[in-house]
Design a protein around this motif. Structure first.
Motif, mmCIF file in Angstrom:
data_model
loop_
_atom_site.group_PDB
_atom_site.id
_atom_site.type_symbol
_atom_site.label_atom_id
_atom_site.label_comp_id
_atom_site.label_asym_id
_atom_site.label_seq_id
_atom_site.Cartn_x
_atom_site.Cartn_y
_atom_site.Cartn_z
ATOM 1 N N ARG A 61 -9.479 0.830 -11.528
ATOM 2 C CA ARG A 61 -8.102 0.657 -11.085
ATOM 3 C C ARG A 61 -7.317 -0.214 -12.063
ATOM 4 O O ARG A 61 -6.155 0.038 -12.338
ATOM 5 N N THR A 104 -6.621 -5.922 10.460
ATOM 6 C CA THR A 104 -6.767 -5.933 9.004
ATOM 7 C C THR A 104 -7.347 -7.255 8.528
ATOM 8 O O THR A 104 -8.219 -7.284 7.658
ATOM 9 N N ARG A 119 -14.915 0.120 -9.007
ATOM 10 C CA ARG A 119 -13.592 0.586 -8.560
ATOM 11 C C ARG A 119 -12.488 -0.316 -9.107
ATOM 12 O O ARG A 119 -11.436 0.163 -9.526
ATOM 13 N N ALA A 168 -5.285 5.577 5.180
ATOM 14 C CA ALA A 168 -6.740 5.410 5.022
ATOM 15 C C ALA A 168 -7.194 4.104 5.668
ATOM 16 O O ALA A 168 -8.224 4.063 6.347
ATOM 17 N N LEU A 169 -6.416 3.039 5.479
ATOM 18 C CA LEU A 169 -6.752 1.750 6.088
ATOM 19 C C LEU A 169 -6.758 1.849 7.611
ATOM 20 O O LEU A 169 -7.693 1.374 8.263
ATOM 21 N N GLU A 222 -2.732 5.152 1.173
ATOM 22 C CA GLU A 222 -3.649 4.016 1.312
ATOM 23 C C GLU A 222 -3.544 3.394 2.703
ATOM 24 O O GLU A 222 -4.551 3.027 3.295
ATOM 25 N N TYR A 223 -2.320 3.294 3.225
ATOM 26 C CA TYR A 223 -2.130 2.711 4.547
ATOM 27 C C TYR A 223 -2.771 3.586 5.627
ATOM 28 O O TYR A 223 -3.427 3.083 6.536
ATOM 29 N N LEU A 236 0.840 -1.196 0.000
ATOM 30 C CA LEU A 236 0.000 0.000 0.000
ATOM 31 C C LEU A 236 0.872 1.241 0.000
ATOM 32 O O LEU A 236 1.932 1.262 0.631
ATOM 33 N N SER A 237 0.392 2.263 -0.675
ATOM 34 C CA SER A 237 1.083 3.548 -0.619
ATOM 35 C C SER A 237 0.875 4.118 0.790
ATOM 36 O O SER A 237 -0.033 3.678 1.517
#
Length: 124
Positions: A121, A88, A117, A69-70, A66-67, A62-63
């Motif tokens: 992507r 997770t 999505r 956001a997670l 993204e991390y 993950l960028s």
């Protein structure tokens, strides 16, 4: 889904539905200490097919965005359901269960949004 379409022509929701179809129950395997089987061609005995019983590990890169956001989603969900922490793996298992249920009921709105999505992507 009516007649089978080539994989490339199916919609993202149809491909996801096909991927989440229940896997047929494995064929029972004779115990290892069972009576010897008939010799296979070539004179040797055949080993029974193994049934996978171990869990499968997955990883994701993950960028940083993204991390973050997670981790925010995990913290928000933990607060929402009143627990100290949501892991997770618990989130992924719940999402897979929910998507599978949605697909079994006919590709509902959650699956449609996820499929959209994914299609966007994957076309980048």
């Amino acid at each position: 889904m009516s007649a089978a379409k080539p994989a490339a022509r199916r919609t993202a929701a149809e491909r996801m539905a096909a991927a989440l179809q229940p896997v047929p129950a494995p064929t029972p395997v004779a115990p290892v200490d069972a009576a010897p089987q008939e010799p296979a061609a070539g004179g040797g005995r055949r080993r029974p097919a193994a049934v996978q019983t171990k869990t499968t590990r997955i990883t994701a890169d993950l960028s940083p965005l993204e991390y973050r956001a997670l981790t925010r989603v995990l913290a928000d969900l933990a607060e929402m359901i009143g627990v100290h922490k949501v892991t997770t793996v618990d989130l992924i298992r719940s999402m897979v269960d929910e998507l599978g249920e949605d697909l079994r009921q006919g590709a509902g709105p959650v699956v449609e949004r996820v499929a959209d999505r994914l299609a966007a992507r994957m076309s980048e």
